[in-house]
Design a protein around this motif. Structure first.
Motif, short mmCIF file in Angstrom:
data_model
loop_
_atom_site.label_atom_id
_atom_site.label_comp_id
_atom_site.label_asym_id
_atom_site.label_seq_id
_atom_site.Cartn_x
_atom_site.Cartn_y
_atom_site.Cartn_z
N CYS A 6 0.86 -1.18 0.00
CA CYS A 6 0.00 0.00 0.00
C CYS A 6 0.89 1.23 0.00
O CYS A 6 1.79 1.35 0.83
CB CYS A 6 -0.90 0.02 1.22
N LEU A 7 0.65 2.14 -0.94
CA LEU A 7 1.43 3.37 -1.04
C LEU A 7 0.52 4.57 -0.90
O LEU A 7 -0.59 4.58 -1.45
CB LEU A 7 2.14 3.44 -2.39
N PHE A 8 1.01 5.58 -0.18
CA PHE A 8 0.26 6.81 0.01
C PHE A 8 1.23 7.97 0.02
O PHE A 8 2.26 7.91 0.68
CB PHE A 8 -0.50 6.75 1.34
N SER A 9 0.93 9.00 -0.73
CA SER A 9 1.77 10.18 -0.78
C SER A 9 1.17 11.27 0.10
O SER A 9 0.05 11.71 -0.13
CB SER A 9 1.90 10.68 -2.22
N THR A 10 1.91 11.67 1.10
CA THR A 10 1.42 12.69 2.03
C THR A 10 1.71 14.10 1.52
O THR A 10 1.01 15.04 1.87
CB THR A 10 2.07 12.53 3.40
N ALA A 11 2.73 14.23 0.71
CA ALA A 11 3.15 15.51 0.17
C ALA A 11 3.96 15.23 -1.10
O ALA A 11 4.33 14.09 -1.34
CB ALA A 11 4.01 16.26 1.19
N PRO A 12 4.21 16.25 -1.89
CA PRO A 12 5.02 16.01 -3.10
C PRO A 12 6.36 15.38 -2.75
O PRO A 12 7.04 15.80 -1.82
CB PRO A 12 5.21 17.41 -3.68
N ARG A 13 6.70 14.33 -3.46
CA ARG A 13 7.97 13.59 -3.31
C ARG A 13 8.12 12.88 -1.97
O ARG A 13 9.22 12.57 -1.56
CB ARG A 13 9.16 14.50 -3.57
N LYS A 14 7.03 12.65 -1.26
CA LYS A 14 7.06 11.89 -0.01
C LYS A 14 6.06 10.75 -0.12
O LYS A 14 4.86 10.99 -0.24
CB LYS A 14 6.73 12.77 1.19
#
Length: 117
Positions: A6-14
């Motif tokens: 499972c992948l989740f991006s909290t902010a750009p490039r994170k």
């Protein structure tokens, strides 16, 4: 048991990545429920100043899926966040900030160079 990333991006490039073990025949909504109850996810949310809202869109390997999609072993479940800025508006603002003299067709050319090259 199947393994799902499972992948989740909290902010750009994170990007936050977690591996889940789920029973055979699990749906996307089951994986999301399992993710939100895991201690790793809860400790991650506690560390954030502004925790992300519940996602409305998700995909498997870059393709949008519904919450009733059956997961297979080795799938990568991506949880998408809402866009903060309209991409067209961001491009206009960037162009305005950089100015037309230094970008694209209007960039500096060598002395004697033919236009367009």
């Amino acid at each position: 048991m199947i393994q799902v990333d499972c992948l989740f991006s909290t902010a750009p490039r994170k990007v936050v990545q977690m591996r889940l073990s789920l029973p055979e025949g699990s749906l996307v909504k089951d994986a999301l429920a399992s993710l939100y109850q895991s201690p790793e996810w809860l400790s991650y949310l506690a560390a954030l100043k502004h925790p992300p809202e519940m996602p409305s869109k998700q995909g498997i390997w870059g393709r949008m899926v519904t919450s009733h999609q059956v997961l297979k072993d080795g799938d990568r479940l991506e949880i998408y966040r809402a866009l903060q800025v309209d991409p067209k508006l961001a491009r206009k603002q960037r162009f305005k900030r950089q100015g037309k003299g230094r970008t694209g067709l209007f960039a500096r050319r060598r002395v004697g160079a033919v236009a367009g090259y």
